[in-house]
Design a protein around this motif. Structure first.
Motif, PDB file in Angstrom:
ATOM      1  N   HIS A  66     -13.658  -2.540  41.283  1.00 47.58           N
ATOM      2  CA  HIS A  66     -14.317  -3.839  41.124  1.00 47.58           C
ATOM      3  C   HIS A  66     -13.366  -4.973  41.492  1.00 47.58           C
ATOM      4  O   HIS A  66     -13.463  -6.071  40.953  1.00 47.58           O
ATOM      5  N   ALA A 100     -21.221  -5.321  40.272  1.00 44.75           N
ATOM      6  CA  ALA A 100     -21.445  -3.942  39.856  1.00 44.75           C
ATOM      7  C   ALA A 100     -22.540  -3.230  40.661  1.00 44.75           C
ATOM      8  O   ALA A 100     -22.360  -2.059  41.034  1.00 44.75           O
ATOM      9  N   LYS A 124     -18.359  -2.526  34.493  1.00 41.17           N
ATOM     10  CA  LYS A 124     -19.688  -2.773  33.926  1.00 41.17           C
ATOM     11  C   LYS A 124     -20.428  -1.443  33.912  1.00 41.17           C
ATOM     12  O   LYS A 124     -21.204  -1.121  34.821  1.00 41.17           O
ATOM     13  N   ASP A 126     -22.913   0.054  32.355  1.00 35.32           N
ATOM     14  CA  ASP A 126     -24.371   0.231  32.394  1.00 35.32           C
ATOM     15  C   ASP A 126     -24.901   0.172  33.826  1.00 35.32           C
ATOM     16  O   ASP A 126     -25.769   0.963  34.206  1.00 35.32           O
ATOM     17  N   GLU A 190     -14.162 -13.077  33.504  1.00 35.76           N
ATOM     18  CA  GLU A 190     -15.462 -12.543  33.934  1.00 35.76           C
ATOM     19  C   GLU A 190     -16.231 -12.095  32.702  1.00 35.76           C
ATOM     20  O   GLU A 190     -15.963 -11.039  32.133  1.00 35.76           O
ATOM     21  N   GLY A 192     -18.678 -10.400  30.293  1.00 38.95           N
ATOM     22  CA  GLY A 192     -19.398  -9.138  30.356  1.00 38.95           C
ATOM     23  C   GLY A 192     -18.587  -7.982  30.887  1.00 38.95           C
ATOM     24  O   GLY A 192     -19.044  -6.835  30.851  1.00 38.95           O
ATOM     25  N   GLN A 193     -17.372  -8.242  31.391  1.00 38.68           N
ATOM     26  CA  GLN A 193     -16.503  -7.177  31.876  1.00 38.68           C
ATOM     27  C   GLN A 193     -15.872  -6.506  30.661  1.00 38.68           C
ATOM     28  O   GLN A 193     -15.153  -7.135  29.893  1.00 38.68           O
ATOM     29  N   VAL A 194     -16.155  -5.205  30.465  1.00 42.23           N
ATOM     30  CA  VAL A 194     -15.851  -4.560  29.186  1.00 42.23           C
ATOM     31  C   VAL A 194     -14.365  -4.568  28.843  1.00 42.23           C
ATOM     32  O   VAL A 194     -13.993  -4.745  27.676  1.00 42.23           O
TER      33      VAL A 194
END
Length: 342
Positions: A66, A100, A124, A126, A190, A192-194
């Motif tokens: 990514h 993603a 990401k 999911d 970023e 939401g980037q785990v």
């Protein structure tokens, strides 16, 4: 005995032991490959990294990340992967996309081209899950690295190479407390980037002071600079800025100057420019996850699986960090960080 030397936290001691064990195993693997190789030329003459070329069958491995364009952290990942590929008689096909869904499409393209193995990041998870499941169902060996520590097993991936991001964040928070920090600004580049979210969550847990989260867009560094500047001007009580990547830390240096703030900057991850910033005292310390090692192990583990059905870690993650880099040890790793072999 140096009585001023900082004591390691329990988390750091555990990681140090695991990384030391891992390093011994990697050295043995490299030595074995060199002894059984064809005597080919080293991957990089004069670099000390060459170990000959394995005489195992040629294979093709796709590495799909990514990566954000311009972030030189990924140069270290790629250098490690290329070093292992040169040793292992592997054709490495590197590709990346920050979005993603596009990264998932790259996984499908790799499957369509019938690569022998895939190494990928799960920033990401999911969005990546259907493509990963397709690879697992097709019987294509797949390993994860760098991102997806908490998610890779649920997706059917057997090996992971990287750091426990929550643990790294806790360790960073504990060090902030030891440094006397009172209020920290944790900058997520970023949302939401785990891995990034886990880092800040760990900082909140490990730090005894107050932590505020600030979301910025790493693809627009001028905006990042302006946003951090505005936050520091608005809240002079912020005494530490916690960046989650070297480009953000280097940008924050200018933000601190713009705001006439006394805040100190700390960060996760390194690059060549950050080495100079630590030496100059513009950045106090960095949490290192050894990206070269992540790229190297991701490729080498697939070679081991393809040729001997070996797996590393026994189903658990193989940790490559965290470790701290500061002015006390920067000289010992500066050459490697700048050459891309750290």
């Amino acid at each position: 005995m140096d009585t001023n030397k900082r004591r390691l936290t329990p988390a750091e001691r555990t990681t140090s032991r695991r990384v030391t064990t891992l390093a011994v195993g990697v050295a043995a693997t490299v030595l074995l490959a060199g002894c059984s190789g064809t005597g080919g030329k080293p991957e990089s003459a004069g670099s000390g990294m060459g170990a000959g070329t394995a005489d195992t069958p040629h294979a093709t491995i796709a590495m799909i990340t990514h990566e954000v364009p311009g972030d030189t952290f990924w140069d270290l990942i790629r250098k490690g992967a290329e070093t292992a590929a040169a040793k292992d008689n592997i054709e490495l096909r590197y590709s990346s996309d920050h979005e993603a869904p596009n990264q998932a499409n790259l996984v499908q393209s790799a499957l369509d081209s019938q690569v022998d193995g895939i190494a990928l990041t799960l920033a990401k998870p999911d969005a990546m899950a259907p493509a990963v499941r397709a690879a697992v169902d097709a019987g294509t060996p797949i390993v994860a690295f760098n991102s997806g520590f908490d998610q890779y097993q649920a997706q059917g991936v057997s090996q992971y190479f990287g750091q426990d991001e929550k643990l790294a964040g806790i360790s960073a928070g504990q060090r902030l407390t030891a440094d006397g920090a009172k209020k920290a600004l944790c900058v997520i580049q970023e949302q939401g980037q785990v891995a990034l979210e886990a880092r800040c969550a760990g900082v909140v847990e490990g730090f005894k002071g107050q932590t505020e989260i600030l979301n910025v867009n790493s693809k627009d560094l001028p905006s990042v600079e302006a946003t951090i500047t505005a936050k520091l001007q608005q809240d002079p009580s912020i005494d530490h800025v916690v960046a989650l990547g070297a480009p953000i830390a280097l940008t924050a240096i200018q933000s601190v100057a713009n705001a006439a703030s006394s805040a100190k900057i700390v960060t996760f991850d390194t690059n060549a420019a950050l080495v100079d910033a630590i030496k100059a005292g513009d950045v106090q310390w960095a949490v290192d996850q050894q990206p070269f090692l992540q790229g190297y192990l991701a490729v080498d583990s697939l070679w081991l699986y393809l040729n001997n059905r070996n797996t590393i870690g026994g189903g658990t993650p193989t940790l490559t960090g965290p470790a701290f880099i500061d002015q006390s040890n920067i000289d010992s790793i500066a050459e490697y960080a700048k050459s891309g072999s750290r």
